[in-house]
Every structure is written in structure tokens, then in C-alpha cells.
Design an enzyme around this catalytic site. Sequence first.
Site, short mmCIF file in Angstrom:
data_model
loop_
_atom_site.label_atom_id
_atom_site.label_comp_id
_atom_site.label_asym_id
_atom_site.label_seq_id
_atom_site.Cartn_x
_atom_site.Cartn_y
_atom_site.Cartn_z
N HIS A 1 1.30 -1.44 0.60
CA HIS A 1 -0.27 0.30 -0.09
C HIS A 1 0.85 1.44 -0.11
O HIS A 1 0.18 2.07 -0.17
CB HIS A 1 -0.61 -0.43 1.20
CG HIS A 1 -2.22 1.28 1.38
ND1 HIS A 1 -1.61 1.94 1.97
CD2 HIS A 1 -3.52 0.78 0.73
CE1 HIS A 1 -3.00 2.92 1.70
NE2 HIS A 1 -3.71 2.25 0.46
N TYR B 1 -8.40 14.44 -4.10
CA TYR B 1 -8.47 14.61 -3.21
C TYR B 1 -6.73 15.01 -2.99
O TYR B 1 -6.04 15.33 -3.24
CB TYR B 1 -7.89 12.22 -3.18
CG TYR B 1 -8.41 12.06 -3.38
CD1 TYR B 1 -10.14 11.65 -4.14
CD2 TYR B 1 -7.78 10.07 -2.87
CE1 TYR B 1 -10.44 10.71 -3.65
CE2 TYR B 1 -9.05 8.77 -3.91
CZ TYR B 1 -10.32 9.15 -4.06
OH TYR B 1 -10.82 8.07 -4.23
#
Length: 748
Positions: free
Chosen positions: A479, A512
Site C-alpha cells: 500500500h 483527493y
Amino acid sequence: MTMNQDVTPISKTESSVPTKEQEAVRAERAKFFNRESSWLEFNKRVLYQALDPRTPLLERVGFLAIFTSNLDEYYQKRVGGLKRQIGLGITTRTPDGLSSEDLLALIRERVLPMLKEQADCYEKIIRPALAKHGIHMLDWEELTERGKALAEEYFRRNLFPVLTPIAVDPGHPFPFISNLSTSLGVMLRAPGESVAVNEDAIDPDEVGLQFARVKVPAVLPGWIPLKDPDQPQNKELPDDEYRYINLNDLITHNLDDLFYGMEIVEVEPFRITRNADVERDEEDAEDLLELISQELRDRRFAKTVRLEVSDDPYRPIYQVITQQLGLGKDDVYEMPSLLDYTDLWTIHGLNKPELKYKPWKPQTPPRLADEDADIFSVIKAGDILVHHPYESFTSSVERFIKAAAQDPNVVTIKLTLYRTSKDSPFLPELIRAAEMGKQVVVLVELKARFDEERNVQIARQLEQAGVHVVYGVVGLKTHTKTALVVRHEEDGMRCYAHIGTGNYNSKTAKLYTDLGIFTCDPRLTNDLVEMFHFLTGRSLKKDFKHLLIAPVNMRRRFIEKIEREIEYCDAWHERGADPEDKNRPTIIAKMNSLEDRTIIEKLYEASQAGVRIKLIVRGFCCLRPGVEGMSENITVTSIIGRFLEHSRIYFFQNDGSPEYYIGSADWMYRNLNNRVECIAPVYDLNLQKRLKQIIDVCLADQRSAWDLQPDGSYIHRQPDPDRPETAIGTMQTLMDVTMQDVNKTLLK
């Protein structure tokens, strides 16, 4: 505005005299919020953006769609996972004592009122407001004769050839229905037959009714415009107005030709959601790429976990669908208005700038203003912090990778890809670099939920071009958001790096809020080299000197830093424990979600010692703040607004020598234990000042911020009427700050 989170029942059979086990459950419940309840409260805050009159009208339409999209993913992942646990006989309970069955009941109880609130928002507020601005969302009965003629013409031209009616009878089994697809259930009767139908209890076969299913094509928009392209100025449809008919409604009222000669008794739209929690054990997999491909195939045919139907559905159709899909009544959601609000993205996309947020163009970071400058020389002159979408992803991250691919002195490029855009600009650059003979290593995370198919395609595309593709460490999701570039320079090889909080995704970088740091500081790049060795070569390195890498040392290092603030409390108390002491032990953490129980327990311990703790948690938060004797020194703020708050920042006062960190990990068990994550220290004092500014703006927000209360409710902050500047919120403030910095650079 206050959002109340009802008290979660410990047990349906709890007696008046609690047992020791019940007392233990109550003690745990006093310490932790239920994760499912907290997430649903988060999505309620998203829904509030559609209810808030300060949100521009078409953006309110977008938030209705986001609320539904969030719920879709939630039911696929969380509800699907709970149903899978029940199917496997897993009896594990949550910290507050709830079983999987209890949680499913809790979720349904919380979701139903929100669906009603969403429907009321659309029908009573949004739809009339859109009409006032010339955007008419019409039912079939509201169409003029001209409108119906246009709709029927559209149906004949675009839909009739595409639709495939499928009858269900002994010769035609119930058809496969794909995930999140909308269908029409149609009940038919042979001409001339007269059948009395008891809708409350009926076997359609016994009374001569026949069921058929028509899939609503996903390739067409959910709302069909009725403006006649050959007559743009006609009086019924003015050029400055938009009139739409819902695709389901359009098909429903034009089904006669599909079932020629049959009598259509009733039509019922429905939508299903399938379980996405179908991961296989990769420990025994010989080919991870094939394993993920098989998971995608399994997911396509996974069990149905939710059925959405219209309000007061036609019972004979309802019965056929629920029986065929193996669903109970609690799996069925009667939608008070629209079946699928994600179709509203069509409306959100209208060219009506006066009904949207004021356009924002991400600005080029001042340090990178000279487009002709060698970016590696700029980085060598000092670390660069970039803040998206306020600052341009294109002129920073994309430029860095492009420069690395084209620079003849660059010998190696290493990059992690978790999620990227469909038309990612990174892929052609990486392929070009490989074709030029550079060593290009890309770690593609195949298990990025709902992006698996795209990532499989990306992996194959890169492999075919000669890029060395790695799929990560078995048992862990990769991640981390990192890129490493090795460049041959006069004094030898030098490493350059980008470490970020968000994905290498050019599309989401405009939506974002994320942070990234460019550096050639050996303290960081040396650790990053070791991290890539861990990813690609299965290095068993046990520690990193500067980077916090999960699952190797991140949890331990965070715990140590919290404990260090606790230790500094002794000196603070000796100084008089002044709350305004600038060196008071303090922890500030900004993240998406907070759930890890060990971290939460340690934060409680710090609070009890006197450490001031300020948490900015956008999504769900299992920590209970403001409880006397446990967490009275902890505050939790959630910020929901124009951009999705995605950046992670961690601050520790460190007795007057502040430490700042950014990176990819939240304080969640999965991030700290089951994923490869990277958190990087920010050493440059000027960059620390920028991070402090971001934190300060978030904490001072009176427009987009919500404060979590000890009882689980969230209170929406309100602007100070005597200070108009407090009404603009975090996002607008940071846009203004960014423009001020750009203007200063231009003046120089």
C-alpha cells in the site's frame, strides 16, 4: 447540527443483573466505538453535504451519488464479509460484544433511515431546485406528448436492438445477474386469460403468470436527455433547459414490443449487490496473477448480499427474485425514490458552472515553476513538499517520473502502483524507460480492492514491454506510495525519491488531498532502497533507521513515540502543567480512519498522563474522546467537503524538537500488520512549517469540520458570525493560501 449515534445493544437477551462477561463487554464498549456504526456515521456526514444549502446545487447531486457509491462498496466488502463469516460458522465478536448477526441487524437499522433521508433530500429539495434552474428530472407521466414522442424515438433507435428479454420457465433457467446491475422484473400473462392475483401469497406458476427479466444496459446513461437535436429551439424544450427521463422508466413504458402479444401485468425494477469478500489463500498459490484472475471470476458469481427494489414492490415479482437469489426479507431494501443514485453523475456533469464549485486549477509548486529546469538539480537543492490538489500532480509527480524515464543518466526506476488511472501517464513513460535499457521495476498490487482487474491488465502490459513486474510480499498488500530513481552523477550514483500519502493516480490527484515529498536525502533514500529490497527480494531486514515501514517497525516506532510524550509529561508537570505551555507534550495525527486497539489504548494512556492529543480523522473512528479519566485530553475532528481528505500527517512535540511525518498508513490494524506501508520523517524546517499550517487550518475549520462527542455523536461546527473568514473552511482556505504563495513567487 448534531448526528446521534444510538447506543449499541450488548445483547438481545441481556438480563437485568449483568454477568461478568457482560460487565467486561460494557467495559470494552466504554473504550471503543463499534466500527460499523462509526463508518455509517461517516457516510451520514457525506449525505449531509447534499442536505447543506451552502453546497452548490450540482455538487449536492454529486454527494447523493457518492453516498450511494460508498454504501455499495460497504455492502460488498463489510456486509459481504459478515455474511461469509456466518456461512463459515465463525463466532468471533466485536470488542463491544456483537456477533455477525447482531452487526447485520445494526447495519440495517442504521441504513434504512438514511435511505429515507436521501430520498427526501432528492424528491423534496434537490429535484425541485434543479427544476428552478431548468433541469427537469421527469417521470413518464410528466412528459408532454412531444416529450413522449422523443423518448419513444430514443427507445426504438438506441434501446430496442440492445435489450434482451429473458423468460424464466422450465426451458429457461433464472438468468445470471451481474453485480450492481439494474434489471426489470416483468410479470406476463397470456392474452385473454383472467387471473385473480393475491399479491401477499402467490406462486406465479399456479395462477398462469410468467416471469421475465430485462437487463438495463449499463453502457447507456441512467438519465436520458429529451432535447431534440434537430429542433434545438422548439418551444416545448427551450435551448437553455434540460429535460430527462430515467432509463428504467423509459424502458418500463416501452416494453410492449419486447413481449409482443403478451399482456404485461406488472414491471418491477431491482438491483443486486454481490459479495466481494472472496479472497483465496495466496500462501499456496503458484501464480499470484492467476490467483487474482480467479478471484475476479469468483467474485462475479459470488452470493447476493443485498436486493434493492422500489418502494412497496409488486409481491409476485418480489417473491420470484428473492427465492431465486436465496435472500431473506432483511436482505431486501425498499428504496423510497431512486433505485441507483450513482446515475446522477450524468446530471452532475452538466455544463452549469454557476451551480458548481468555483473551478480550481492545481498550481505548479513554486520550487518547480521553471519548467525547463532539471528537476533533479532542484531536488538536490533541498527537499520539496507538494500538496495536491492545491498543487499540480502533473507538474510535480508526473514530471519527476517523465524526467527519470528520459534522462540518459538515470539507470534505475522503482515504483509501487496500488491504484492508478485508466489512462495513466506513468505507464508509457515506464515502458519507454525500459525500452531505453533502464532497469525498471514496478510493484503492482494485484489485490487493490475493486481495482484488481485493471491492475492485472497493467501488470501484463508492463511485462510485455520488458518492465520487471513484482507482485509484492505474499500475505501482505503493498500500500506504500513510493518511487525511487537511481541516477549516475559525477560523484557516483545518487538516489532520488518521492514518498507520498496518495496513489499514483492522475485522476484522483485532482479530487483527493494528498502530500508528497521529493528528496535525495541519503537518510531517507538509503532506507527506501532497503524497502524495495524487502519488496522484491524478500529481504528479512528487521529495522530501518529513519523510515517507518509496516509491518517491520512502524507499529513499534509509533508506540515508542507516544510513550516518549508520556515520559515528557513528568517534566511538564514539574513546570506546573500549564495547558498553554508551548512545549506541553502533544500528539497530532491526521488520517482517514482510526481503529487499531493497541494504538488507541496507548493514546488513552497518554491522555491520562496529560498528553494533549488532537486527531483529525475523516472516516470512522473507534476511539472514544473526551471521557473523564480516560480520554479527556483527546479531541477528534472529521472534515468532509469539496475534496476527499486523504493525506496522513503525524506530529509529536518531542519536548520542543517537533517531529513531523507523512505517509501511506492510517492507524488501523490492517495498515500496521497486513500491509507494506511507508511513513517518512520531514526534516526540513520550512516544510515542517507548511505541515503545521495545514494542521492549523484543519483544526480551526468552522465550515467543514465535525467534532466527535463521547457518546458517538458528531456536532457540526458553525462559523462565527462576527468573523466571516471562518465560513470558508479548510479547502477554500488552502486554495487561497496556495494562490498567495504562487503570487509571491511571480512577484519575485
